[in-house]
Enzyme design. Structure first.
Site, PDB file in Angstrom:
ATOM      1  N   ASP A   1       0.871  -1.175   0.000  1.00 34.69           N
ATOM      2  CA  ASP A   1       0.000   0.000   0.000  1.00 34.69           C
ATOM      3  C   ASP A   1       0.911   1.230   0.000  1.00 34.69           C
ATOM      4  OD1 ASP A   1      -1.911  -2.001   0.622  1.00 34.69           O
ATOM      5  OD2 ASP A   1      -1.513  -1.708   2.762  1.00 34.69           O
TER       6      ASP A   1
ATOM      7  N   ARG B   1     -13.771   0.138  -1.897  1.00 35.32           N
ATOM      8  CA  ARG B   1     -13.122   0.326  -0.584  1.00 35.32           C
ATOM      9  C   ARG B   1     -12.816   1.793  -0.316  1.00 35.32           C
ATOM     10  NH1 ARG B   1      -8.857  -4.809  -0.235  1.00 35.32           N
ATOM     11  NH2 ARG B   1     -10.401  -6.404  -0.680  1.00 35.32           N
TER      12      ARG B   1
HETATM   13 CA    CA Z   1      -2.814  -3.797   1.983  1.00 33.30          CA
END
Ligand code: CA
Ligand code: CA
Length: 448
Positions: free
Chosen positions: A228, A321
């Site tokens: 991320d 999300r």
């Molecule tokens: Ca992640």
């Protein structure tokens, strides 16, 4: 209505009064007020305002505000950033000013590194990997194992050593205004530490060179990636403010397919998992991304944690999300969601509430193309809640939960077990599209 600069100066004034009082003990009250009004605390020592979301609870979030001069760093290269971050065991308050764009895929001398540089010497090759785990011969019942998977993992770990930046407790990482400050190709990792501020950074192109095939993920298997742009794992008191997140320059529509599935090189933009708690995500821009923000990585991530406030952010060109919330008490207010397809990123849903998440979504503004189904703005597993009011769709008050529930068998619950009180800046959604267009993301903050 408090503008960002108004709130900043309030915050600055409070801090100045404190430091002036410490330095100039004995000075009269009039002097203190004069000093306080004379200027602001510089950007790098600013702290989260009182009542500004979950990260303001308890001791609040101050990051590296009290750093001594030996712990204030200005960094422009990957090697300098690594050095400034030091060791996660060193919790002395520190300020890291990021000047310009740091390319995580560079070596210590600044030379550009490619995926081939990471896999060199490991024996990994994509074509050999694809041959080894082809479902036609390897089947679909077990994860890849053996020579090529070992080689893939070795190559991945070489990339991880290069592009993952571990942030210690009591740290502020802040972009220097006017320098296109940010991190490209990297992951800022806030893991099992408290009190971190991340501001004014443009995150882009966080890419995994070595996605892993998982034939057991979903009905048809999936290619999964590891990084991320900003990841919070067991992190507490984190303020992520005025950052930008994008996949650019490589958009998902350019991903090839192997075994009939998208070869996904991206993971989350800002994921908040593994018992993270007391987080405020404010005035960021999220664009050009699929799985944007995970709150809780499994339905059993943690109980009593994952408390997150998400406000005054812009979400545009996001597939899903925004966030996906599990378990925690999550306050989502005054965000703008633009669900127009952008660069091939076609929205599936905005907010998902599952695993008994207690979401309050209020005063958000959705821009929705004509003919779009409002039931598709939310999602859930039948156990999550979404309460709240004041949400607008193209300027019209809309009960999104009612629209979703009318079309879904896994209905969202409409009551929650808490009432948000840390709600700085909460306002009607009406003017948000214009206001947030110029007050969010990296590159709008100034030095003081
Ligand atoms: Ca992640
Ligand atoms: Ca993943």
């Amino acid at each position: 209505m408090a503008t960002p600069s108004h709130r900043r100066s309030l915050r600055s004034r409070r801090l100045l009064v404190v430091s002036a009082a410490v330095v100039a003990a004995g000075a009269g009250a009039a002097t203190l007020v004069m000093n306080a009004n004379a200027g602001g605390v510089d950007l790098y020592r600013q702290t989260l305002a009182a009542k500004d979301g979950w990260a303001s609870s308890g001791a609040g979030t101050t990051g590296g505000a009290t750093a001594d001069i030996a712990h204030v760093f200005t960094v422009s290269t990957r090697a300098q950033l690594v050095k400034a971050l030091g060791s996660v065991s060193d919790t002395a308050p520190r300020i890291i000013k990021v000047k310009g764009t740091i390319d995580a895929n560079t070596d210590d001398s600044g030379r550009k590194l490619t995926c081939a540089d990471y896999s060199a010497g490991t024996g990994y090759s994509l074509s050999a990997y694809l041959k080894a785990y082809d479902p036609a011969s390897y089947g679909t019942s077990k994860l890849p194992s053996g020579t090529q998977e070992k080689a893939r993992a070795a190559a991945q770990s070489k990339q991880a050593k290069n592009i993952v930046f571990k942030v210690p407790a009591n740290t502020s990482v802040v972009g220097v205004p006017g320098t296109k400050a940010g991190i490209t190709g990297g992951m800022l990792q806030v893991q099992n530490v408290d009190n971190v501020i991340v501001r004014n950074l443009a995150f882009s192109a966080t890419e995994d060179c070595f996605p892993q095939w998982d034939p057991t993920d979903g009905d048809d298997g999936n290619w999964n990636s590891d990084y991320d742009s900003l990841t919070l794992r067991g992190a507490t008191h984190v303020w992520a403010d005025h950052n930008s997140f994008t996949d650019a320059a490589h958009f998902d529509r350019a991903n090839p397919k192997y075994y009939g599935r998208e070869y996904q090189i991206h993971d989350g933009a800002l994921d908040i998992t593994k018992g993270s708690d007391l987080v405020t995500v404010e005035r960021n821009q999220f664009t050009n991304h699929d799985k944007t923000m995970l709150i809780g990585s499994s339905d059993t991530d943690s109980t009593g944690k994952l408390r997150v406030s998400i406000h005054h952010n812009v979400w545009k060109g996001i597939v899903q999300r925004a966030p996906l919330a599990r378990i925690g008490q999550v306050h989502i207010y005054d965000n703008v969601y633009d669900t127009t397809t952008l660069n091939g990123y076609a929205p599936l849903y905005s907010i998902n509430s599952r695993a008994r998440a207690q979401v309050v979504a209020e005063d958000n503004y959705w821009k929705v193309p004509s003919g779009a189904k409002l039931a598709r703005l939310l999602s859930g597993d039948g156990t999550g809640s979404v309460a709240g009011r004041g949400n607008l769709v193209n300027g019209t008050a809309t009960d999104l939960v009612a629209a979703y529930n009318a079309a879904s068998s896994k209905k969202l619950r409409t009551t929650v077990n808490w009432t948000p009180t840390l709600t700085a800046g909460l306002t009607s959604a009406k003017n948000l599209p214009a206001e947030l267009a110029t007050t969010t993301g990296a590159a709008v903050l100034t030095a003081s």
